[in-house]
Design an enzyme around this catalytic site. Sequence first.
Site, PDB file in Angstrom:
ATOM      1  N   ASP A  80       0.829  -1.211   0.000  1.00 11.28           N
ATOM      2  CA  ASP A  80       0.000   0.000   0.000  1.00 11.28           C
ATOM      3  C   ASP A  80       0.860   1.257   0.000  1.00 11.28           C
ATOM      4  O   ASP A  80       2.052   1.225   0.300  1.00 11.28           O
ATOM      5  CB  ASP A  80      -0.951   0.010   1.197  1.00 11.28           C
ATOM      6  N   GLU A 138      -0.687  -1.904   5.197  1.00 12.79           N
ATOM      7  CA  GLU A 138       0.192  -1.861   6.374  1.00 12.79           C
ATOM      8  C   GLU A 138       0.096  -0.513   7.077  1.00 12.79           C
ATOM      9  O   GLU A 138       0.249  -0.429   8.293  1.00 12.79           O
ATOM     10  CB  GLU A 138       1.647  -2.116   5.947  1.00 12.79           C
TER      11      GLU A 138
END
Length: 396
Positions: A80, A138
């Site tokens: 991400d 995350e």
Amino acid sequence: MKEELFKKLNEKQSRMVEIRRYLHEHPELSFHEENTAKYIADFYQKLDCDVRTHVGGNGVVVTIDTLKPGKTLAIRADFDALPIHEETGLPFASKNEGVMHACGHDGHTAYMLILAESLIEMKDELTGKIVILHQHAEETPPGGAIQMIQDGALDGVDNVLGIHVMSTMKTGEVSYREGAIQTGRSYFKLKVQGVGGHGSSPHMANDAIVAASEFVVAVQTVISRRLNPFDVGSITIGSFDGKGSFNVIKDSVELEGDVRSMSEETRTTIEKEIRRIVGGLEAMFGVTCELDYKNDYPVLNNDEALTHFVVDSIKSSAIPEITAVTRCEPQPPSEDFAYYAKERPSVFFYVGAMPADGHFYPHHHPKFDINEDALLIASKAMGACVLDYLKGETNK
């Protein structure tokens, strides 16, 4: 086998860089990484492995099964990005306005894809299983790790390894630490409700700003007066929403804060003391308080024995691009890899990625960038650990 693997990785280094740059151009925020997840899944379509998508959300789990007895090792890479407007000026800068890979997750995914492909090509020479955890989200609680775990990503897994590239560490250096290595994190939001009024008549009101300001000052004593001086903790008030008119007494104020700690005991102590201060605020000022307090990412603890294995594996592999393997200090940021480490003995270590000229920007900065030589180093360091692990070196 290591020579064979390293040869493959050397030959594919340019592809790692191409993948990293493509991902850097097309970043997606936590929990919205649909295109990135599809890109990852599509990469494996013609390879001899099992691919499971939408694991815990946008996670992708790839299993390399050698069909021979042995242990199962999971290796993790997150994918991400962050809500940051990129200012690097790179030719492959983000094409998604206000979204940027400012933490190196594009690099994590690039090295992992090529490493996984190479291990699949060598699977007839291996034993046991390798599980590739391509993890979403995350950066944002509750985080993708816990969601993937709840969806069975660690079923049958014995141990987990992870790497983070670090712009603050010299390229060529690999760093590690056993035990507690990254902080646990908590978040709180406090609403202080008083009684509004006219600035000329404070006796007819109950000023929420005064009460909230007392909280900001008092809460700092938790660190200085409630923690053992050898314990690590911090409290940051990152938002104080008291904006209003200069001659109007505010009836309510909202605060938001960040808490970091290096042990669960410290985290518990800080929460208890913050709650006590909030109770005292109500008694002292006659206000009412609403406290929303959430513990999210736990302290990241590296298993001691497995850490020693990782260090020995990397050192004994004589990887030419690695100039030093050093024990580092604990890192202040939090990391949701900690959830894997709570479930299985795990190790999270660091690969230096400082730009060649030595000028770097920290992670989460709009000008953050990495030295792409770190991709090859990460793939070789992790690859060496995988090969040694599967041939039973951890049992020695």
